[in-house]
Design a protein around this motif. Structure first.
Motif, mmCIF file in Angstrom:
data_model
loop_
_atom_site.group_PDB
_atom_site.id
_atom_site.type_symbol
_atom_site.label_atom_id
_atom_site.label_comp_id
_atom_site.label_asym_id
_atom_site.label_seq_id
_atom_site.Cartn_x
_atom_site.Cartn_y
_atom_site.Cartn_z
ATOM 1 N N GLU A 7 0.832 -1.206 0.000
ATOM 2 C CA GLU A 7 0.000 0.000 0.000
ATOM 3 C C GLU A 7 0.866 1.254 0.000
ATOM 4 O OE1 GLU A 7 -3.492 2.030 2.791
ATOM 5 O OE2 GLU A 7 -2.843 -0.039 3.138
ATOM 6 N N ILE A 8 1.986 1.208 0.718
ATOM 7 C CA ILE A 8 2.901 2.359 0.767
ATOM 8 C C ILE A 8 3.407 2.711 -0.625
ATOM 9 C CG2 ILE A 8 5.199 3.089 1.529
ATOM 10 C CD1 ILE A 8 4.634 1.529 4.143
ATOM 11 N N LEU A 9 3.772 1.669 -1.396
ATOM 12 C CA LEU A 9 4.306 1.905 -2.753
ATOM 13 C C LEU A 9 3.208 2.005 -3.804
ATOM 14 C CD1 LEU A 9 7.460 -0.425 -2.796
ATOM 15 C CD2 LEU A 9 7.304 1.997 -2.209
ATOM 16 N N GLY A 10 1.963 1.703 -3.410
ATOM 17 C CA GLY A 10 0.851 1.820 -4.341
ATOM 18 C C GLY A 10 0.838 0.754 -5.413
ATOM 19 N N ILE A 11 1.169 -0.488 -5.020
ATOM 20 C CA ILE A 11 1.214 -1.595 -5.983
ATOM 21 C C ILE A 11 0.437 -2.785 -5.440
ATOM 22 C CG2 ILE A 11 3.401 -0.981 -7.099
ATOM 23 C CD1 ILE A 11 4.818 -2.835 -5.158
ATOM 24 N N ALA A 12 0.102 -3.716 -6.341
ATOM 25 C CA ALA A 12 -0.588 -4.942 -5.945
ATOM 26 C C ALA A 12 0.402 -5.940 -5.364
ATOM 27 C CB ALA A 12 -1.303 -5.546 -7.148
ATOM 28 N N LYS A 13 -0.103 -6.894 -4.597
ATOM 29 C CA LYS A 13 0.762 -7.861 -3.922
ATOM 30 C C LYS A 13 1.550 -8.721 -4.910
ATOM 31 C CE LYS A 13 0.789 -11.067 -0.042
ATOM 32 N NZ LYS A 13 -0.016 -11.728 1.014
ATOM 33 N N VAL A 55 12.535 -4.293 1.705
ATOM 34 C CA VAL A 55 11.969 -5.628 1.923
ATOM 35 C C VAL A 55 11.456 -6.238 0.620
ATOM 36 C CG1 VAL A 55 10.109 -6.900 3.065
ATOM 37 C CG2 VAL A 55 11.401 -5.182 4.329
ATOM 38 N N LEU A 56 10.643 -5.486 -0.118
ATOM 39 C CA LEU A 56 9.987 -6.053 -1.302
ATOM 40 C C LEU A 56 10.933 -6.276 -2.475
ATOM 41 C CD1 LEU A 56 6.603 -4.086 -1.294
ATOM 42 C CD2 LEU A 56 7.157 -6.281 -0.239
ATOM 43 N N ASP A 60 13.957 -13.063 -0.736
ATOM 44 C CA ASP A 60 13.813 -13.787 0.533
ATOM 45 C C ASP A 60 12.985 -12.991 1.536
ATOM 46 O OD1 ASP A 60 15.293 -15.916 -0.399
ATOM 47 O OD2 ASP A 60 17.196 -15.102 0.330
ATOM 48 N N LYS A 61 13.303 -11.693 1.667
ATOM 49 C CA LYS A 61 12.557 -10.857 2.607
ATOM 50 C C LYS A 61 11.104 -10.712 2.161
ATOM 51 C CE LYS A 61 16.631 -8.118 3.915
ATOM 52 N NZ LYS A 61 17.239 -6.777 3.869
ATOM 53 N N LYS A 62 10.898 -10.587 0.848
ATOM 54 C CA LYS A 62 9.545 -10.447 0.311
ATOM 55 C C LYS A 62 8.710 -11.686 0.628
ATOM 56 C CE LYS A 62 7.085 -9.422 -4.014
ATOM 57 N NZ LYS A 62 6.222 -10.619 -4.042
ATOM 58 N N ALA A 63 9.328 -12.868 0.479
ATOM 59 C CA ALA A 63 8.618 -14.116 0.768
ATOM 60 C C ALA A 63 8.216 -14.189 2.234
ATOM 61 C CB ALA A 63 9.493 -15.313 0.392
ATOM 62 N N LYS A 64 9.125 -13.775 3.122
ATOM 63 C CA LYS A 64 8.813 -13.780 4.563
ATOM 64 C C LYS A 64 7.705 -12.773 4.866
ATOM 65 C CE LYS A 64 13.299 -15.279 6.453
ATOM 66 N NZ LYS A 64 14.122 -15.373 5.244
ATOM 67 N N TYR A 65 7.788 -11.593 4.230
ATOM 68 C CA TYR A 65 6.769 -10.569 4.481
ATOM 69 C C TYR A 65 5.400 -11.022 3.984
ATOM 70 C CZ TYR A 65 4.255 -6.153 4.435
ATOM 71 O OH TYR A 65 3.315 -5.176 4.634
ATOM 72 N N ASP A 66 5.376 -11.643 2.801
ATOM 73 C CA ASP A 66 4.105 -12.133 2.250
ATOM 74 C C ASP A 66 3.472 -13.170 3.163
ATOM 75 O OD1 ASP A 66 4.376 -10.486 0.091
ATOM 76 O OD2 ASP A 66 5.115 -12.033 -1.277
ATOM 77 N N GLN A 67 4.312 -13.948 3.870
ATOM 78 C CA GLN A 67 3.793 -15.015 4.735
ATOM 79 C C GLN A 67 3.435 -14.516 6.131
ATOM 80 O OE1 GLN A 67 6.379 -18.406 5.015
ATOM 81 N NE2 GLN A 67 4.862 -19.646 6.094
ATOM 82 N N TYR A 68 4.302 -13.661 6.698
ATOM 83 C CA TYR A 68 4.123 -13.276 8.101
ATOM 84 C C TYR A 68 3.812 -11.792 8.317
ATOM 85 C CZ TYR A 68 6.399 -17.776 8.868
ATOM 86 O OH TYR A 68 6.735 -19.105 8.852
ATOM 87 N N GLY A 69 3.938 -10.973 7.279
ATOM 88 C CA GLY A 69 3.711 -9.552 7.448
ATOM 89 C C GLY A 69 4.845 -8.879 8.207
ATOM 90 N N TYR A 78 18.120 -9.052 11.556
ATOM 91 C CA TYR A 78 18.369 -10.168 10.651
ATOM 92 C C TYR A 78 17.483 -10.109 9.428
ATOM 93 C CZ TYR A 78 14.436 -11.941 13.389
ATOM 94 O OH TYR A 78 13.260 -12.071 14.043
ATOM 95 N N GLY A 79 17.264 -8.916 8.947
ATOM 96 C CA GLY A 79 16.576 -8.767 7.681
ATOM 97 C C GLY A 79 15.456 -7.756 7.774
ATOM 98 N N GLY A 80 15.337 -6.904 6.793
ATOM 99 C CA GLY A 80 14.253 -5.942 6.755
ATOM 100 C C GLY A 80 14.431 -4.838 7.769
ATOM 101 N N GLY A 81 13.462 -3.932 7.751
ATOM 102 C CA GLY A 81 13.454 -2.898 8.788
ATOM 103 C C GLY A 81 14.203 -1.659 8.428
ATOM 104 N N GLY A 82 13.963 -1.084 7.211
ATOM 105 C CA GLY A 82 14.683 0.113 6.823
ATOM 106 C C GLY A 82 14.184 1.371 7.507
ATOM 107 N N HIS A 83 13.102 1.283 8.292
ATOM 108 C CA HIS A 83 12.526 2.479 8.907
ATOM 109 C C HIS A 83 13.495 3.143 9.867
ATOM 110 C CE1 HIS A 83 9.322 5.163 10.019
ATOM 111 N NE2 HIS A 83 9.440 4.840 11.301
#
Length: 374
Positions: A7-13, A55-56, A60-69, A78-83
């Protein structure tokens, strides 16, 4: 509640890598600090878009995000979290994506704090750390020796004479459409705005020397083979007074356990019992990660029976509890018998209690396999 990255980037999953990159570039240019000087909201949107892209854009990070959010990265490190990256980190990692829209350098003017040039970031280092199953279940802190490049004592830097400390040079080209002005990274200082003034004899051309350092790495419970952790600022230094070190990337290598086999968050254990033990029932001590566990086998237990010990498996790295320990019962059939034993079983061939008579509740092998994968 954190906003969805798509939603942040305005794209579909289901967006592909090209669409993700295009969407991020659009958002980055929209909220770029050069277009929104002093705007704190734009700064936050700029960082949030960078977090989503970090992340997207990684499979690898995208797959984890798609599964667990978002929970896939809440452990941190250990991955992700650019905020939590600062502006320099964002420009260092992603500046090439939108830099050409702002003179090609990827630098920025800052948010009301005066002119700044892009900070140089040192290169990352990569190591492997071997863990036992006990380490993975309990979490562990490892101390490793790392050889990294650091700025030598006594080294000093001066403003680059080519770009006057701006980190980029301007070029004017005459075309049929008139005079065109463009900017590119300074070839002398590499965009840092500084060159070496003085350096000790043992330092290299960039003012760096190699030193060995002991680094402490906190490894959370539940990691798996091939997973990578990041230790910030423990990579190589970069030249310059305003530079930041790279990161230490730690690849996890899992040692095989003698008795236990891992499957995701579950553990499997093969228990072999004798024919008399299966008939009469018995209590057995079996291997678990943190010591032995006693289980009771009922009379007449069948080979292939699976006993599930709740919570005796691998902890979830996302904090969802622990997996189970699955004990697979195997009744061992003797290959040789003495005469007396053989006579006993020959007499028992037609005994009613020795004739197979599975109950409806006794699942077949294929049903058990199906249950394991569902």
């Amino acid at each position: 509640m954190k906003k969805d990255f798509y939603e942040i980037l305005g794209i579909a999953k289901g967006a592909d890598a090209a669409a993700i990159k295009k969407a991020y570039r659009k958002k980055a240019i929209e909220f770029h600090p050069d277009k929104n000087p002093g705007n704190k909201e734009a700064e936050e949107n700029f960082k949030t878009a960078a977090e989503a892209y970090e992340v997207l854009s990684d499979p690898d990070k995208k797959a984890k995000y798609d599964q667990y959010g978002h929970q896939a990265f809440e452990q941190g490190g250990y991955g992700g979290g650019g905020h939590h990256m600062n502006m320099d980190d964002i420009f260092s990692q992603f500046g090439d994506i939108f830099g050409s829209a702002f003179g090609g350098g990827g630098g920025f003017s800052g948010f009301g704090s005066g002119q700044q040039q892009r900070r140089a970031k040192g290169s990352n280092l990569r190591i492997k750390v071997k863990l036992t199953l006990e380490d993975i279940v309990n979490g562990v802190e490892k101390k490793v020796k790392v050889k990294r490049k650091v700025q030598a004592k006594g080294v000093s830097y001066k403003t680059c004479s080519t770009c006057n400390g701006q980190g980029q040079v301007m070029r004017v080209t005459n075309t049929i459409l008139g005079r065109m002005q463009s900017a590119s990274t300074c070839p002398t200082c590499g965009g840092t705005g500084q060159t070496i003034d003085k350096k000790p004899s043992e330092a290299d051309a960039h003012g760096l020397i190699v030193e060995e350092e002991t680094v402490s790495i906190k490894i959370p419970a539940g990691v798996s083979d091939g997973m990578q952790l990041k230790v910030s600022n423990k990579g190589n230094d970069a030249p310059g007074n305003n530079s930041i070190p790279g990161d230490l990337i730690v690849a996890i290598e899992e040692s095989e356990h003698e008795f236990l086999k891992r499957e995701g968050e579950n553990l499997h254990y093969d228990l072999y019992i004798s024919f008399p033990e299966a008939i009469l029932g018995i209590s057995k001590d079996i291997e678990a990660v943190n010591g032995k566990v006693r289980i009771k086998l009922e009379e007449g237990i069948q080979s292939g029976k699976i006993l599930r010990l709740k919570g005796k498996g691998i902890p979830s790295i996302n904090g969802y509890g622990s997996g189970d320990l699955l004990v697979h019962v195997n009744v061992w059939t003797p290959k040789t018998l003495n005469k007396e034993q053989k006579n006993f079983f020959e007499k028992s061939l037609k005994e009613e209690n020795f004739i197979p008579n599975p109950e409806k509740s006794d699942k077949s092998f294929f049903e058990k396999v199906k249950d394991m994968f569902s």
